[in-house]
Design a protein around this motif. Structure first.
Motif, short mmCIF file in Angstrom:
data_model
loop_
_atom_site.label_atom_id
_atom_site.label_comp_id
_atom_site.label_asym_id
_atom_site.label_seq_id
_atom_site.Cartn_x
_atom_site.Cartn_y
_atom_site.Cartn_z
N VAL A 89 3.90 -13.09 47.26
CA VAL A 89 3.21 -13.81 46.19
C VAL A 89 1.76 -13.93 46.64
CG1 VAL A 89 2.94 -16.00 44.98
CG2 VAL A 89 5.23 -15.09 45.37
N SER A 90 0.86 -13.28 45.93
CA SER A 90 -0.53 -13.21 46.36
C SER A 90 -1.32 -14.45 45.94
CB SER A 90 -1.21 -11.96 45.78
OG SER A 90 -1.35 -12.10 44.37
N ASP A 91 -2.41 -14.69 46.66
CA ASP A 91 -3.31 -15.79 46.28
C ASP A 91 -3.87 -15.56 44.89
OD1 ASP A 91 -2.89 -16.92 48.75
OD2 ASP A 91 -4.73 -16.12 49.64
N GLU A 92 -4.10 -14.29 44.53
CA GLU A 92 -4.65 -13.98 43.21
C GLU A 92 -3.68 -14.40 42.10
OE1 GLU A 92 -4.58 -11.92 45.76
OE2 GLU A 92 -6.73 -11.76 46.22
N GLU A 93 -2.38 -14.18 42.30
CA GLU A 93 -1.39 -14.59 41.31
C GLU A 93 -1.38 -16.10 41.14
OE1 GLU A 93 2.59 -12.32 41.38
OE2 GLU A 93 1.80 -12.02 43.39
N VAL A 94 -1.45 -16.81 42.26
CA VAL A 94 -1.43 -18.27 42.21
C VAL A 94 -2.67 -18.79 41.49
CG1 VAL A 94 -1.49 -20.38 43.59
CG2 VAL A 94 -0.03 -18.46 44.29
N ALA A 96 -4.57 -17.24 39.32
CA ALA A 96 -4.50 -16.90 37.89
C ALA A 96 -3.63 -17.89 37.14
CB ALA A 96 -3.98 -15.47 37.72
N GLN A 97 -2.50 -18.28 37.74
CA GLN A 97 -1.61 -19.25 37.10
C GLN A 97 -2.28 -20.62 37.02
OE1 GLN A 97 1.66 -18.59 35.84
NE2 GLN A 97 1.13 -20.53 34.88
N ARG A 135 2.64 -22.06 43.93
CA ARG A 135 3.10 -21.03 44.86
C ARG A 135 4.62 -21.11 45.04
NH1 ARG A 135 1.14 -17.55 48.34
NH2 ARG A 135 -1.01 -18.23 47.98
N LYS A 138 6.36 -19.69 41.99
CA LYS A 138 6.29 -18.23 41.90
C LYS A 138 7.19 -17.57 42.95
CE LYS A 138 2.83 -16.08 40.18
NZ LYS A 138 3.24 -16.12 38.77
#
Length: 460
Positions: A89-94, A96-97, A135, A138
């Motif tokens: 789970v990338s920092d970018e995904e977190v 963005a959410q 996080r 996700k």
């Protein structure tokens, strides 16, 4: 058998609950209601999820608190296992959410300032409060996908699933349609576009000379119904993909108080005033004008689409291929030419179509392509389209012939749930779980999760 009641459905409630740290609810007393491994579940977490759902207009069923405790506990188990399995789970995904969540709450209360005043915290503090929760959620989603992502269904299983449904419980379906379109938006003449640009430059000059405010001119002249009454006001985030890229890029090049030159976006010409910018967030005003389309441009678009239609009918090109090649509609280019239901399926009911589309298909038989017809799209934009009526079902009770895809989806979800239940049966006993005595009393179903042997801490 463990049954994580409505786990996948409850994900929506848990998503709302991820904002628990953002909601300025005063809790008289808080306590730990459960522990999973080294993670705790607070009573305030559950209470805030319910309060959020109520404030957002959602219905809260009886026993919601117990259900959410159970779902939180299961989510913690899945999250911990995802960490053990090193699921990415990338920092970018977190981030963005987090951005999406903050934009949602801003839209709910009206502005970034109103949200910060309501919460008593800055946007950055609100994000910090929810980053860990996002996080963890996700990670739980990633674990669920690992468990059920490979589950498949066979025709035999679909029939067996359907046969188990009591005949007097089969749902009744209204008529559904598969409807596609290829759209062209006629382009205005250069002379008319030039006239609109000169008008926009005049507005800019009038504001700069303090003859009028930008807000006054937007209320008088803007053709954007979504912002006209607010004096052209919008709140933007640089990372939000739903905005016209030209509009977004132009806005974020401006300094506070600066007004752009006229720019052409996908809905027409804009001038944009930067009201206030803070990092990737901005308050702006804009005026939208569109150059009028004459009969000459409409007739040229009709002629082009008529040639495309003839090529489709003759079999020289497929309908979806033609839509990707010729359509000016973004959905046709990237998601296919057919109208989509809320669940992403191409079967829609008549009330999901615009009135002009309904009028067009009322004269068509299944398998036919309409002649090019004029319609009015978003922001009052004139367009021309060819419509394809691929299928139309009659109102009916669910059956395998007409509703196989829907029944197969139901069978697949049931099989996924069984796979998830089986995984939980195996994994939950490997984690130390403590449930508060009061919680066991008010939510008896929680008792089954508590570790019987406290030395069994393999999940720690």
């Amino acid at each position: 058998m463990l049954t994580p009641r409505n786990f996948m459905i409850a994900a929506a409630l848990l998503m709302a609950g991820a904002a628990a740290g953002q909601t300025p609810v005063k809790v008289v007393a808080d306590k730990i209601v459960a522990v999973v491994g080294d993670r705790i579940i607070l009573h305030s977490d559950i209470k805030n999820q319910i309060d959020d759902a109520k404030r957002n207009g959602g219905s809260v069923p009886a026993g919601a608190e117990c259900m959410l405790m159970e779902q939180s506990l299961i989510s913690k188990v899945m999250m911990l296992q995802a960490e053990k399995d090193s699921l990415p789970v990338s920092d970018e995904e977190v981030e963005a959410q987090l951005d999406q969540q903050v934009r949602y709450f801003i839209n709910q209360v009206g502005s970034q300032q109103a949200l910060e005043e309501y919460a008593g915290k800055t946007i950055y503090q609100l994000k910090d409060d929810s980053r860990t929760t996002i996080r963890e959620r996700k990670l739980a989603e990633a674990m669920q996908e690992k468990i059920v992502g490979g589950v498949k269904i066979t025709p035999t299983e679909v029939k067996a699933f359907f046969d188990r449904v009591p005949k007097d419980s089969l749902p009744y379906f209204e008529s559904e349609l598969e409807v596609g379109s290829i759209v062209i938006y006629p382009k205005a003449s250069r002379d008319l576009e030039g006239y609109i640009v000169s008008e926009m430059n005049l507005y800019k000059k009038q504001v700069e000379q303090k003859l009028y405010t930008f807000e006054q001119l937007a209320q008088r002249y803007s053709e954007d119904p979504g912002s006209k009454d607010r004096g052209g006001f919008y709140q933007l985030n640089r990372n939000e993909k739903s905005w016209d890229p030209v509009f977004l890029t132009t806005a974020f090049r401006l300094k506070d108080g600066e007004i752009s030159a006229p720019v052409k976006g996908k809905f027409g010409y804009h001038i944009i005033q930067m009201v206030k910018r803070s990092g990737d967030d901005a308050d702006v005003r804009h005026i939208l004008r569109t150059a009028p389309i004459t009969d000459a441009e409409i007739n040229a678009s009709k002629a082009k689409l008529d040639s495309v239609r003839q090529a489709i009918v003759a079999g020289r090109i497929g309908f979806n291929e033609a839509a990707k090649k010729y359509s000016d509609d973004d959905q046709s280019k990237f998601q296919g030419a057919f109208q989509l239901n809320r669940d992403g399926s191409p079967y829609v009911t008549i009330d999901q179509l615009d009135k002009e589309m309904v009028a067009t298909i009322s004269k068509m038989k299944v398998g036919e392509y309409s002649a090019p017809v004029v319609f009015t799209g978003d922001q009052g934009k004139k367009g021309v389209r060819v419509v394809y009526l691929k299928s139309r079902s009659e109102p009916h009770i669910m059956n395998l012939r007409d509703d196989y895809s829907k029944i197969a989806q139901g069978a697949l979800e049931e099989k996924k749930k069984l796979a998830l239940d089986k995984w939980l049966d195996i994994k939950i006993p490997t984690y130390y779980i403590m449930v508060d005595d009061d919680t066991k009393g008010s939510c008896p179903a929680m008792s089954k999760y508590a570790s019987k042997d406290l030395s069994n801490t393999a999940g720690l």
